[in-house]
Design a protein around this motif. Structure first.
Motif, PDB file in Angstrom:
ATOM      1  N   VAL A 196       0.851  -1.198   0.000  1.00 23.01           N
ATOM      2  CA  VAL A 196       0.000   0.000   0.000  1.00 23.01           C
ATOM      3  C   VAL A 196       0.883   1.243   0.000  1.00 23.01           C
ATOM      4  CG1 VAL A 196      -1.769   1.278   1.259  1.00 23.01           C
ATOM      5  CG2 VAL A 196      -1.853  -1.228   1.188  1.00 23.01           C
ATOM      6  N   VAL A 214      -0.922   3.906   5.356  1.00 17.69           N
ATOM      7  CA  VAL A 214      -2.296   3.885   5.856  1.00 17.69           C
ATOM      8  C   VAL A 214      -2.325   2.890   7.009  1.00 17.69           C
ATOM      9  CG1 VAL A 214      -4.720   3.510   5.278  1.00 17.69           C
ATOM     10  CG2 VAL A 214      -3.136   4.333   3.518  1.00 17.69           C
ATOM     11  N   GLU A 244      -7.204   1.311   9.801  1.00 16.91           N
ATOM     12  CA  GLU A 244      -7.919   2.116   8.813  1.00 16.91           C
ATOM     13  C   GLU A 244      -8.197   1.266   7.560  1.00 16.91           C
ATOM     14  OE1 GLU A 244      -8.646   5.511   9.377  1.00 16.91           O
ATOM     15  OE2 GLU A 244      -9.763   5.517   7.486  1.00 16.91           O
ATOM     16  N   ILE A 245      -7.199   0.497   7.158  1.00 17.65           N
ATOM     17  CA  ILE A 245      -7.371  -0.368   5.974  1.00 17.65           C
ATOM     18  C   ILE A 245      -8.535  -1.332   6.209  1.00 17.65           C
ATOM     19  CG2 ILE A 245      -6.334  -2.298   4.700  1.00 17.65           C
ATOM     20  CD1 ILE A 245      -3.643  -0.883   4.929  1.00 17.65           C
ATOM     21  N   LYS A 246      -8.548  -1.955   7.391  1.00 12.82           N
ATOM     22  CA  LYS A 246      -9.614  -2.930   7.674  1.00 12.82           C
ATOM     23  C   LYS A 246     -10.975  -2.249   7.700  1.00 12.82           C
ATOM     24  CE  LYS A 246      -6.644  -5.736  10.519  1.00 12.82           C
ATOM     25  NZ  LYS A 246      -6.343  -5.975  11.929  1.00 12.82           N
ATOM     26  N   ILE A 253     -11.964   0.534   6.224  1.00 11.99           N
ATOM     27  CA  ILE A 253     -12.403   0.953   4.884  1.00 11.99           C
ATOM     28  C   ILE A 253     -12.948  -0.246   4.114  1.00 11.99           C
ATOM     29  CG2 ILE A 253     -11.556   1.718   2.626  1.00 11.99           C
ATOM     30  CD1 ILE A 253      -9.593   3.558   4.210  1.00 11.99           C
ATOM     31  N   LEU A 254     -12.196  -1.345   4.129  1.00 10.63           N
ATOM     32  CA  LEU A 254     -12.598  -2.510   3.333  1.00 10.63           C
ATOM     33  C   LEU A 254     -13.905  -3.099   3.860  1.00 10.63           C
ATOM     34  CD1 LEU A 254      -9.123  -4.168   2.689  1.00 10.63           C
ATOM     35  CD2 LEU A 254     -10.546  -2.842   1.098  1.00 10.63           C
ATOM     36  N   ILE A 283      -5.948  -1.882  -3.289  1.00 10.57           N
ATOM     37  CA  ILE A 283      -5.229  -0.675  -2.851  1.00 10.57           C
ATOM     38  C   ILE A 283      -5.948   0.576  -3.341  1.00 10.57           C
ATOM     39  CG2 ILE A 283      -3.060   0.613  -3.050  1.00 10.57           C
ATOM     40  CD1 ILE A 283      -1.612  -2.110  -3.138  1.00 10.57           C
ATOM     41  N   GLU A 315      -9.128   0.893  -3.753  1.00 11.38           N
ATOM     42  CA  GLU A 315     -10.290   1.087  -2.873  1.00 11.38           C
ATOM     43  C   GLU A 315      -9.865   1.787  -1.584  1.00 11.38           C
ATOM     44  OE1 GLU A 315     -13.617   0.269  -3.635  1.00 11.38           O
ATOM     45  OE2 GLU A 315     -12.579   0.190  -5.557  1.00 11.38           O
ATOM     46  N   ILE A 316      -8.727   1.341  -1.037  1.00 13.26           N
ATOM     47  CA  ILE A 316      -8.232   1.958   0.198  1.00 13.26           C
ATOM     48  C   ILE A 316      -7.888   3.423  -0.050  1.00 13.26           C
ATOM     49  CG2 ILE A 316      -6.338   1.899   1.879  1.00 13.26           C
ATOM     50  CD1 ILE A 316      -6.202  -1.186   1.232  1.00 13.26           C
ATOM     51  N   PHE A 321      -9.684   6.430   1.868  1.00 16.28           N
ATOM     52  CA  PHE A 321      -8.775   7.048   2.840  1.00 16.28           C
ATOM     53  C   PHE A 321      -8.627   8.539   2.529  1.00 16.28           C
ATOM     54  CE2 PHE A 321      -4.293   8.041   4.089  1.00 16.28           C
ATOM     55  CZ  PHE A 321      -4.469   7.941   5.457  1.00 16.28           C
TER      56      PHE A 321
END
Lengths: 350, 808
Positions: B422, B430, B434-436, B438-439, B471, B473-474, B478
């Motif tokens: 990422v 990130v 935060e990644i988790k 968002i997904l 990535i 999508e993140i 973000f």
């Protein structure tokens, strides 16, 4: 000296008289012609002084040294007076002549007409120069292109919905040959030929089958491609921000909006803060404060697959902009079609 | 995609204004083209002037037979006298009342209290047409019995709405639905998302769908899933007002309750549906198959469509009843007489739908969704929602059982995400949490596995297939604004313009500085250029690369010469009364290359001069361009890159036979310069002389000197001599100069013609050519004797080789 001479000339009344009269006439001469007359009369071969000097041998012995000594000095003094008066008169005459030569300085100067580069070329050069300064080369490629380079290798296989976004001109009797719809195929051609690092921009004519107030069937794009071991989206953002400031002024800012292009992932559209209202919102930016200037993104790994680059070893960004759009925003041009009317009244403004 | 905000609010309430929501969507990848307003104007308290009223009494108007006089209860003890022209109501009915001051959609003035035929009227009972719900209506709108008297109309019917007009990119067909947009909005704002509105209806009856109709799928690739339900005993009628309001706000036209429900479900979930009149399906059997050769169908728009075997159709025992995913057929269309309907919700192959749609020139809301690739899991959900609405609204009965033919069940894909990747791609870290988050909000499954994340892709996000897609999508959720601006570091490359690119610019500058203006013309031209230029029938330049689908015949072939473009531009400018049109273009010509896909593209510098290059002023008079103006311009072009050329007589059919030349550079043909033939000018409607040139860039640049080496012209001065030579009048200057140059070597440095004179003194058939000769030596100052000797051998050579004499 002249006062000394006057004293000395008293020793010979004739000489004194000649001298006095000559000085007076030289001084009275009002024009170059009168001065010349005075010179002939007083210093010429037939003048009294010349005759007196020539007659020295016949003079009485007591006069000879006086005339010999002071006569020549008188002659020299008169020559000097004559030169001085001549200089005076000429200066006056020049002044009068120049004073009479009054040009109408408000008339226009002699024309040395210059032509004009088309605004598209000027804009394209400005874009090229900016990126050349950053270390990019300028790459070129064919305008009549195969669908492989124009679509397939750009991760847009046949049947891909993105193909329908492009209204494509095809070549008669050659279903796989077309007029390139963007300058992106040159990306592929460059990467096929060269190993990374690659930093190129690709300007040129592109074609789409569309013609109305906001579309011309031919227009110009500048594509950019940077592929190296460590390229990030932050590099893309910094590069385009520097570009926007260069083209539109140091006060400009950019923002990235996520978008979709088949050949980049992530893909973005790039807006520049409105140069007309400064971002406050106006008619030009539809009151958003932002104007869209280009599309960009990180090179899709599938594209690297087509050119045998290893997606785990290199990353890259690409961007593409319409030259006309940049020029329109920068110069407040409202009708795209003016670029191709080639009316001198348009081109010669820039 | 039009998204009425109140509809969106059924699924997600962000608490944001339409403007703020639009901005958030724009910055996360959903472009909002504009925010429009549908229905009643909302500003200035207008919505308060539309209330639910109940008719307390209705009496005839004393002075007008067609009008009635009503007392209408407006709630809260208030009632008003309203004069009404409609006939479709009686005392006790509830109606939509517009009070004085209310603005109706599409009317310039607010409603006023007025005397109508002498009777005061303090409002209006509105029809559906007046409220913008339908095109025309027979009477006023009668509201349901439970409508609360005195309440604001908009609180009970979606009659006034902000509408977000979204541009959905082709990779996100899931957002071509209200619920899909709601899911996206929830993900990017963090607002909670309501469950999918897919509650089913309860089946009734002893029969089953399988007994009443049979369905088979012959092509699983083009139809991965086909689902159907049966609703018996429906009453086809107008839709209720709320449904009409929704359909209208989304930009469609209400048709009838059955069709409106299928559209409503499509708009809500994104799944196109079709309703067949069961009674009109021959043999009570449907087959999903490719069309047979020669089959035809009349679609519901009344057009007959010829089908080909690569098109997928739904056919009954007699033939096609629908073109799969695109449009249904007229023969099985739901009508007022329909009682039993077969509801279809299927999944068709996107590419097949797109190709069929393009081949037929027929696009529909259905085809635009299918062609982007739809979620296979949607079909049963859409059938459940539609069945419930059919039962509720049409009074029909859901027949027990369902048809759901699916070759392979959907298996969600999983993607490995390396957290380091990422940052490597985005240039910003990130945080894992935060990644988790968002997904998860986007509907992805996230599981940690050996320091990596295993991301499960939901069925509606077929566009996400790889790590890089995750990535993206993140990144978009973000916030791309958080990414710092940097420049690539450690660039081990050399940039800048190539020598050729620099030379090209030098040429352009040289022409501009000499008064030419650059034009840019289309690369495609009209095919009759060969005739207009008088080219021979077998001239190679008549062989063109032609477009298969030009916009017009004027732009149908790629140019093989630049002259036609420039003459067209010149003519256009002259007709605009533009003065001194002297133009050039740097562009390409395109010639077919035998056996190659690509064509032979060559860069060219071309120009057309028609006016003064001195300008016009009180000092100078202007003038026109002739052959030597053109040749001088060609000389300037070659000089700009330190190149050199010679000329030969040209025989181009489009040029003046005596005032034209072929340009030769490095022994190769490089182009031409010459006055344009009067007949060609006539063909282009030009009535002033024109001189033109075209030069191949490759040959031009090859003639360039490259690096210029210093020559000492300073230490030893040159000696100049003038020579007037009398020769036959047609003796080319080049020959005289050639003889002089050979004879004068090595001391003769240059020869320049400075005058040509003919006249009686010279003699008939003769001319005097005056030349200036420059002699110099790099080693010493030349003596008079040196120069005299050189001059003598020149004079001798001129006499011997050309029979020339010195002018007396």
């Amino acid at each position: 000296m002249n006062d000394d001479l006057k004293e000395q000339l008293k020793a010979h009344a004739g000489l004194a008289a000649l001298y006095e009269q000559a000085v007076a006439e030289i001084g009275q001469a009002a024009t170059s012609a009168e001065l010349e007359e005075a010179r002939v009369r007083h210093l010429g071969r037939k003048s009294g002084l010349s005759q007196l000097l020539r007659s020295i041998p016949e003079l009485p012995a007591e006069e000879r040294p006086v005339v010999g000594k002071y006569g020549n000095r008188a002659r020299t003094a008169l020559e000097q007076a004559l030169a001085a008066r001549k200089h005076e008169l000429e200066a006056g005459e020049l002044t009068r002549r120049l004073a009479a030569e009054q040009a109408d300085i408000t008339l226009p100067g002699e024309p040395f007409p210059r032509g004009h580069l088309h605004l598209i070329t000027q804009t394209q050069w400005e874009i090229e120069d900016f990126f050349a300064g950053l270390g990019y080369r300028i790459a070129e490629g064919p305008e009549v292109e195969t669908s492989y380079y124009n679509f397939t290798a750009l991760n847009t296989p046949e049947g891909h919905p993105a193909r329908s976004l492009h209204d494509t001109f095809f070549i008669q009797d050659k279903p796989d040959v077309l007029l390139r719809t963007h300058t992106s195929p040159v990306q592929i051609r460059v990467m096929e030929k060269e190993d990374p690092p690659v930093y190129v921009i690709i300007p040129g004519r592109v074609y789409r089958r569309d013609s109305d107030a906001t579309h011309t069937p031919m227009f110009h794009q500048v594509e950019g491609l940077a592929v190296d071991e460590h390229i990030t989206m932050a590099d893309l953002k910094g590069t385009l921000e520097a570009f926007a400031k260069h083209m539109f002024g140091a006060g400009r800012e950019i923002r990235l909006r996520p978008h979709y292009f088949p050949f980049t992932e992530p893909s973005v559209e790039v807006d520049v803060s409105c140069m007309i209202c400064g971002g406050a919102g106006c008619r030009s930016c539809k009151h958003s404060g932002w104007l869209e200037i280009l599309g960009a993104g990180m090179v899709d790994p599938n594209v690297f697959g087509f050119v045998d680059y290893e997606p785990d070893e290199v990353t890259g960004f690409a961007f593409g902009m319409g030259v006309e759009r940049i020029a329109m925003l920068k110069h407040g041009i409202t009708d795209l079609r003016m670029f191709y009317d080639n009316d001198m009244r348009f081109i010669n403004q820039f | 995609m039009k998204v009425p905000v109140s509809w969106l609010k059924e699924f997600v309430d962000t608490g944001l204004s339409a403007e703020k929501l639009a901005e958030r969507l724009a910055l996360t990848g959903t472009e909002v083209e504009r925010i429009s307003h549908a229905g009643l104007p909302a500003d200035g308290g207008n919505l308060d002037r539309f209330v639910i009223g109940q008719v307390k009494s209705r009496a005839p108007h004393p002075d007008a037979d067609r009008l009635s006089l009503c007392e209408v209860d407006l709630g809260g003890g208030r009632s008003e006298q309203i004069v009404c022209g409609a006939k479709n109501f009686q005392a006790g009915d509830k109606a939509a009342v517009c009070l004085p001051g209310g603005m109706l959609p599409g009317r310039p003035e607010p409603l006023r209290a007025a005397k109508i035929r002498g009777v005061e009227s303090h409002g209006m009972m509105c029809s559906e047409a007046e409220l913008g719900l339908s095109g025309e209506s027979a009477g006023i709108m009668i509201l349901p019995e439970d409508a609360p008297v005195g309440a604001r109309l908009v609180d009970h019917l979606p009659l006034s709405d902000d509408v977000l007009e979204l541009e959905i990119t082709p990779n996100r067909p899931d957002c071509l639905s209200m619920y899909g947009v709601a899911r996206e909005v929830a993900a990017v704002t963090g607002a909670p998302l309501a469950p999918e509105p897919v509650a089913d209806a309860a089946p009734r009856g002893d029969d089953t769908i399988g007994e009443l109709v049979s369905v088979s799928v012959a092509d699983e690739r083009l139809c991965p899933r086909y689902g159907a339900r049966l609703i018996a005993g429906v009453s086809v009628a107008e839709s209720p007002a709320w449904l009409k309001a929704r359909i209208t706000a989304a930009g469609m036209r209400p048709v009838n309750n059955v069709v409106d429900i299928t559209n409503y479900v499509m708009w809500t979930l994104g799944q196109p549906m079709h309703a067949f009149d069961l009674a009109r399906i021959a043999g009570r059997q449907l087959a999903v198959r490719r069309a047979a050769r020669g089959e035809k169908i009349i679609t519901i728009d009344g057009s007959e469509r010829r089908l080909t075997p690569d098109m997928l159709v739904i056919a009954d025992a007699e033939g096609p009843v629908a073109i799969a995913g695109i449009m249904g057929g007229e023969a099985s269309e739901v009508s007022a007489a329909t009682t039993d309907i077969l509801l279809e919700a299927a999944n068709f192959n996107g590419r097949s739908v797109m190709e069929t749609s393009m081949a037929l020139g027929l696009r529909s809301e259905s085809s635009t969704r299918f062609e982007k690739g739809l979620d296979q899991e949607l079909a049963p959900k859409a059938l459940a929602m539609a069945a419930r609405l059919m039962v509720e609204i049409t009074g029909g009965r859901l027949v027990p059982g369902e048809i759901d033919i699916q070759a392979r069940p959907f298996m969600p894909a999983a993607v490995r995400l390396r957290p380091g990747r990422v940052e490597a791609l985005l240039g910003i870290r990130v945080p894992d949490e935060e990644i988790k988050s968002i997904l998860t909000r986007l509907g992805f499954g996230v599981r940690e596995k050996e320091g990596e994340l295993l991301v499960t892709i939901p069925s509606y996000r077929a566009d996400v297939e790889r790590e890089v897609d995750v990535i993206e999508e993140i990144a978009r959720v973000f916030g791309l604004g958080l990414i710092p601006p940097t420049l690539p570091s450690d660039m081990r490359v050399l940039g800048g313009l190539s020598p050729e690119q620099q030379a090209r610019r030098s040429v352009a500058r040289a022409l501009v500085e000499r008064g030419l203006t650059e034009v840019i013309s289309y690369s495609f031209i009209a095919p009759d250029f060969g005739d207009r230029l008088r080219l021979d029938a077998d001239d190679g330049r008549r062989e063109v690369v032609a477009l298969a689908n030009p916009l017009s015949v004027e732009q149908s072939v790629m140019r093989t010469m630049m002259l036609p473009s420039l003459l067209t531009t010149l003519a256009a400018n002259l007709s605009l009364q533009n003065q001194d049109v002297n133009i050039f273009e740097l562009g390409r010509i395109y010639r077919p290359a035998a056996g190659e896909d690509l064509c032979d593209e060559r860069r060219l510098i071309a120009g057309c001069l028609s006016g003064s290059l001195q300008g016009h002023s009180w000092m100078t008079g202007g003038g026109t361009a002739g052959f030597f103006t053109g040749k001088g311009m060609v000389e300037a072009i070659f000089a700009s890159i330190a190149g050199d050329f010679t000329v030969e007589r040209a025989s181009e059919p489009f040029l003046h036979p005596g005032k034209s030349a072929a340009i030769v550079a490095g022994g190769r043909q490089a182009g031409y310069v010459g006055e344009v033939h009067p007949l060609v000018l006539e063909a282009f409607d030009i009535d002033t002389p024109v001189v033109a040139f075209e030069i191949l860039e490759q040959e031009l640049l090859a003639s360039g000197a490259g690096i210029i080496v210093f020559e000492d012209l300073i230490t030893y001065p040159a000696s100049f001599q003038d020579l007037a030579v009398v020769v036959e009048v047609d003796r080319p200057a080049d020959e005289i100069i050639g003889v002089i140059s050979d004879a004068g070597a090595p001391l003769l440095k240059s020869v320049r013609v400075f005058d040509i004179f003919t006249g009686e003194q010279i003699g008939a058939g003769k001319k005097s050519v005056a030349l200036s000769l420059e002699f110099r030596s790099p080693e010493r100052t030349l003596t008079d004797e040196d120069v005299a000797a050189a001059r003598a051998s020149i004079v001798t050579a001129l006499a011997e080789k050309l029979g020339a004499s010195l002018r007396a």
